[in-house]
Structure formats: structure tokens, C-alpha cells
Design a protein around this motif. Sequence first.
Motif, mmCIF file in Angstrom:
data_model
loop_
_atom_site.group_PDB
_atom_site.id
_atom_site.type_symbol
_atom_site.label_atom_id
_atom_site.label_comp_id
_atom_site.label_asym_id
_atom_site.label_seq_id
_atom_site.Cartn_x
_atom_site.Cartn_y
_atom_site.Cartn_z
ATOM 1 N N GLY A 40 0.811 -1.217 0.000
ATOM 2 C CA GLY A 40 0.000 0.000 0.000
ATOM 3 C C GLY A 40 0.837 1.256 0.000
ATOM 4 O O GLY A 40 0.374 2.316 0.438
ATOM 5 N N ASP A 73 -1.913 3.786 2.581
ATOM 6 C CA ASP A 73 -2.561 4.979 2.031
ATOM 7 C C ASP A 73 -2.605 5.009 0.503
ATOM 8 O O ASP A 73 -3.376 5.755 -0.082
ATOM 9 C CB ASP A 73 -1.892 6.246 2.550
ATOM 10 N N ARG A 74 -1.731 4.236 -0.166
ATOM 11 C CA ARG A 74 -1.671 4.219 -1.625
ATOM 12 C C ARG A 74 -1.636 5.633 -2.206
ATOM 13 O O ARG A 74 -2.298 5.949 -3.204
ATOM 14 C CB ARG A 74 -2.835 3.416 -2.220
ATOM 15 N N PHE A 75 -0.847 6.466 -1.569
ATOM 16 C CA PHE A 75 -0.706 7.863 -1.971
ATOM 17 C C PHE A 75 0.724 8.112 -2.395
ATOM 18 O O PHE A 75 1.670 7.699 -1.710
ATOM 19 C CB PHE A 75 -1.069 8.794 -0.829
ATOM 20 N N SER A 104 -7.492 4.335 -1.298
ATOM 21 C CA SER A 104 -6.368 5.275 -1.365
ATOM 22 C C SER A 104 -6.834 6.583 -0.769
ATOM 23 O O SER A 104 -8.036 6.827 -0.623
ATOM 24 C CB SER A 104 -5.889 5.466 -2.811
ATOM 25 N N LEU A 134 -4.897 4.314 -6.850
ATOM 26 C CA LEU A 134 -3.694 5.082 -6.537
ATOM 27 C C LEU A 134 -4.033 6.555 -6.581
ATOM 28 O O LEU A 134 -4.592 7.034 -7.580
ATOM 29 C CB LEU A 134 -2.586 4.761 -7.550
#
Length: 805
Positions: free
Chosen positions: A175, A181-183, A612, A725
Motif C-alpha cells: 500500500g 494509504d496508496r498515496f 487510497s 492510486l
Amino acid sequence: MKNNLGSPVGGLWILRALGALTILMGLFLAVGGAYLAVLGGSLYFVLAGVALLVSGLLIARGNPSGALLFALTLVATAIWAVADAGLHFWPLVSRLVALAVLGLLIALAYPTLARASGRTAGRGAHALAALLAVALIATGGYAFVPTPVIAAQGTAPTPVPVTPQTAQKNWQHWGNTTAGDRFAALDQITKSNVNQLEVAWTAHTGDIPVSTGSGAEDQNTPLQIGDTVYVCTAYGKVLALNADTGAQLWKFDPQAKGPNWQRCRGLGYFDQDAPLAATAVPTGGTPPAAAAGNSVAGDCRKRLLLPTLDARLIALDATSGQPCAAFGNKGTVDLSVGMGEIKFGYYQQTSTPLIAGGLVIVGGRVADNWSVDEPPGVVRAFDVVSGELVWAWDSGNPAVTRLPADGKTYTRGAPNVWAAMSYDPKLDLVYLPTGNATPDFFGGHRTAEEDKYSSSIVALEGRTGKVRWHFQTTHHDLWDFDLPAQPLLYDVPNGQGGTQPALIQTTKQGEIFMFNRETGVPIAEVQEKPVPQGSIPGERYSPTQPFSVGMPSIGNTTLTESDMWGATPFDALLCRISFKGMRSEGVYTPPGLDHALQMPGSLGGMNWGSVSVDPTTATMFVNDMRLGLANYMIPRDKMPKNASGIEMGAVPQEGTPFGAMRQRFLSQLGIPCQAPPFGTMTAIDLKTRKIAWQVPVGTVRDTGPLGIKMHLPIPIGMPTLGPSLATQSGLVFFAGTQDFYLRAFDSASGKEVWKARLPVGSQGGPMTYVSPATGRQYVVITAGGARQSPDRGDYVIAYALPASK
């Protein structure tokens, strides 16, 4: 006399054919509608069917009254459609288009009908035909227009610029971070230039996933460390690729075997030269080698942790791809130790291992519904350098904290953790999204300990594995509502200018829970509400279930007959009949011997792709699927032989009085019976805890009725499966649709601003990085095939802006 369209003979045959078609349509609606009325459903279909029958007979006999009766029926249908479905496009299409097409044909044939009765036709029929033609053309055109379910309101937030200090350096967890957070704090690719993205390189893994039943699926999110990208395939092969060219640097094959559910969602990564975020030292115990600072000479200071589908954990040198000899037994930890009997395919690793300080932590997937004697659901933490077992958490017997005593096993059939876990290094807490005790649909045999931790968020101390707090999202789960998604760790605004540490958990039933991740106390209000009670002998039922009323719910509205849908009124009628023949009492409709509708079903709602978030705007992005299931219990003596039902179908549940049946709630055309969308992307403002926008995701280009590809990019919104994403430049990338695209959405509005055609579909997670060698930002996706699609591949594709010359 000539037999042509303008002659009496030719006209007669036209009228007979048109009358016969109308009669057949009327007969279907009348008979089906009568049955629906007996079940207590709408009277419209039987009344419309009778009207069409009479209309068709009159038209076939050359009586213009048949056309007039049809016109009245069409007008009445339009009034009923609006009253039944409101002014919503796709529900109205289902109710009106088929009859409007027939009305157009009748209007065109009206002059012939008038002549057959000796009358002179006026221009009204031509005008009506033109009006219907324009309406149908406009409807067809509008079907291709993306329309939000909930439109964005207000002023869009301005993206915050990335600074050298905050810019992302690597993507080193599934992640991106252990917070899930997939940021990506990157902004080279923006809303204004994303439409210039092009394929920078394509690599092939050589490992095409074969999907039969619940077979192999490519669901990988690659990692990027420095100038190398790492991917794992459905069968557990690992490849290292050059981050700028996609050239293969090395490949490792674990030679893993499994009969089903082959997938590798992600790898773990550990760098012994990087400072540990937390010192994972058990109280009163021996520090793990990594935490104690033990060195590893030469190779394997940077390592990958590979979970396999045959219950192994392998450590690989990140530079060479060779097993790390000092880890476990020549690079491998045997995860079957302490588990008792594991039948072939009954226990495997599908999700990424969690790297928490100096520990690597794994759960495992079990074959849920074969029997009560499934492999244990134990969660174990190993020293990431040596492979030594540091602690174990056995939800069925918390007294076992390492290996079971000689001759004993971890608790068989106890709740497991198959989804990705999260870790907060500051609090040294590991967060587990648990499953339920096996089997899924009968729980009369479950112990208090098994019930206690089923379908829950469980926070464990990283150092010891001891439970700090837990919260159950489904009591005595009889629906397979195990927690499928990695918890999001995020500091939410507290309304006083500061933040508080939160954990956000999405669920299969479309609920979103928010807790203080230090204490487990809900931040967003949760209410215990009464739910329907069942009547299966030997079963018990929770009188209430928790509902997260302080956060939006997604796609879990209790269905009514008016929500039934189809491509035509005919399959919609059959869906209404199916619906009226089932119990439908909301999300927690209890299983019974009769047919019960579960909506959303155990596939989701939200599933393993997780969420995300853009922390610069406090916006979270959630994708969902809306697939109902028709379930019923099967007495033991009536169970079909050789039942398996790995995903759908009959499941044996041996050791209980009942097996169970799961069937997707689809029409005879293979289309979900409820109105679209069948999948969406939703943005949630974490400041207000309200939906900012919601849009359908996916088209019917690569699927359609009876599995036949429609080749039409109609954005109806299809079931989604995979991660998204978010980037700091205000983009959300997503590929987990039924059509073959990687898309980018404007994170402020939900508008699709770019898409790229993939060679096959994808369930992979897009990730992004900036190459340390060239400074070029890439977006990478794996494409092995969409769920339910026979088209398969072995692609790893990187997109970038055109290279500077």
C-alpha cells in the motif's frame, strides 16, 4: 398482383409479422406478469401483456385500432416507468426502449394498416415515428455519456505542490506505506498533461494466469526500490525489472503448487541498513536479529519476502534474487509447522506479508467452506533476518504465543487473516482485519473465543503480539462478511485545528468504520441496530449488528421490486419474479432453507483492493462492486456429492448439519438483476465525512449479456476489483474494471481525464515512482486478465510523459 411492400399482399405479411411479434411480447408479459402478481408483485406486466396481446391480434387482422391501443399502452408504460423508477436513465431505458422500438415499427407500418382497413393515413403516424426515432437515437447517444451518481459540488481544492523533502523516494510496501494509504507525493504527471501519457516500456513475466473456476489471478501491486521494480506473478514467481527500461534483471521461481486460488498480491521489502521505525523486541524475550542490530555479511541486507501458495515464506536477496541462506532453512520458513493436517490447497498465502520494524508478519487464506476442521487461522511474526518465530496470535487459544505444545496444533478452523495488515510504528500496533471461523454460513458450533474475534479489527502490540483492542464489525457472522481490506491508518481532522490518529476500515457490506487507532473507540458514530432473525435449527443469531452511521454507506440500500432491472422488460420481469420468490430483509438477511437475497453479497461491497487517500485534501477514494447473492441452506442428507463451491455453488460445510448454496443474483442474460451502476468510485471528504462525488467505473466494451462482448464503451459502471492510486497532483489511477483500461480521474470531480487501452484486463494495483536515474515519473500496472474474462496475459506496462529530447 405483385408481392411487394406497397402491395396488399406484401402489406398483409408485414402486418401479420408485426402482429405476431406484438402477440409474443404480450404473451410473455401476460403469463410472467400473472405469476408475478400471484407472488404479490406489480400488476403492470400482466396488464401491459394483455394490452399487447389484444393490440397484436388487431394489427395482424389489419385493424388500426391495434396501433392506437399500442400507443395508449406505451404512454401508460411511460407514466408507470417514471412512477416506478423516477427520472433515472438506466431504469427508464430498461422499461421503455424495447416497447419504443416496437412502437417505431408500428408507427412506420401504420399507413399500411390504414390502407388494409380502407382508410387514408394522415401524417400523424410519420410524425410519431420521427419522434420515436429521435428519442431512441438521443437515448442511444446519451448511453455513452459518463454521468456521475453524485456530482461534485463547490470549489475544487488546489493540489499542494510537492517539495524535495516530501517527495516520494520509493514504493516499498504493497500500500506504499504500512499505513496502506496508496498515496504518491509526486506531481510530474498532472491533470493538465496526463493526456500525454504513453507506454514507456512493456515487460512480460512469462507466467500467464489460467483461470478456471477460482483459478489463478494476477492481483499484484509492484514494488519499486531505487532503480528496480519488483513484481510477483499469480504462481509466485518474482521478477526484478529495470525501472527505466523494464529489462529483466533476475527471476526467481519458488516451484509452488496449488490447485486453486493462485495469486500473489504483493511482496514484503526490508532494508537492514535503514533505521527501524520501531524496535520489535518482545517483553522479556530475545530481540530479533534485525532489532538487535545483527549484521548480515554481503548479500541479503536488502531483501524481499515472498509468500507462496503452498505455505512457505521465502527471503530473497533484492539484488541477485537468490534465497537468503540465513533465513529459516536455507532461505525458507515452513508455515505448515504447528498447523496440523493441511490438505492440498486448504492453506496458502495470497496477500502481502507485513514488515513491522524487524518483524515479518503473515496470516493466511484457508479454504473456508469445506468443513469445521480447516487449518488454523493463526497470525505469526518472524524475525525478518533470521526467520525465527517471535510470536504467534491464535485467536482460538490466545494462551499459545509461539509454537503449540508437542502433539498439539494451533486452533483449527479459528478466524484467519487473509487480507493485508497495517502497522503504526509510533504506537507499535499491528492491525489485523480478521475473517470468520469456518465454515462461513453456519456457526452453531463456534466457541466463544472463535466468535469473539471473527470479522473484527484486532490491534496487536508489535513487540509481543498481545491484543491491545478489538472491534467486531459483524457479530456471529453467517454471511462471509470477513474483513477483506487493508485498514487505512490516517490522522483525521479533529474539528479543533488538529488531528487524531484514525483507522478506517471498509467492509464487504458497504460500511465504512472509523476508530481511534490507539484506543479502538469509534470516531465516527456506530449504532447497534436490530436485524432480522433466522430459524435454522441449531443456529444462534445476534439480535443486533453494528452500523457505522457516522460515515457514508456505499451500495447497500435494501432492494425493492422496483430496483429490479434488465436489458429489456422481459429479463427485468424474470428478475422481479426471482426477487419476489426470495426473502430480502436488508444487508443482514439471515440464511435459511428458503432462498434469501444477500445484497451486497460476500464478494462485496468493498473487497481486497482497499482504499487510497490524498492527505493534502483529506479525501479518501473507495471503489466497490454491487453484486447480490441468492443463498440457501441445504440439509446434510440432501447435499450433492462432490460439492466444492470454491467461490460460487454448493459448499459442503462438513461437520455441521447443513451445506450451503451461493448463486449470483443475475438475470438469464447474465446481467445483475438490480439497476446499475454495478461498480463505482467514490470520494469521501474525511473532514466532513460526506461523499464528495461518486461515479460509475467501467464499460461493457469487453463483456455483455451471456458473456458476449458488446464492443461498446457504454459507461454503465461495472463491478470493480483491485486497488486505486492517489497522487498529490490531484489524480486517481484505477484499472480493476471489467473492461481493459487503466484510467485516471480528477480527484476533485471524479471526471475521467485519461485512459489507456490494455491488452487484457487488470486486477492489479497501479503504482508510481520517479526514476533516480532519469528523473522521469512512471505509472506501472500489471495486466493478467480481468475477473470473469477468458482473456489472459503476462504484461507489466509502464506509462510516462514523452521523454525530453
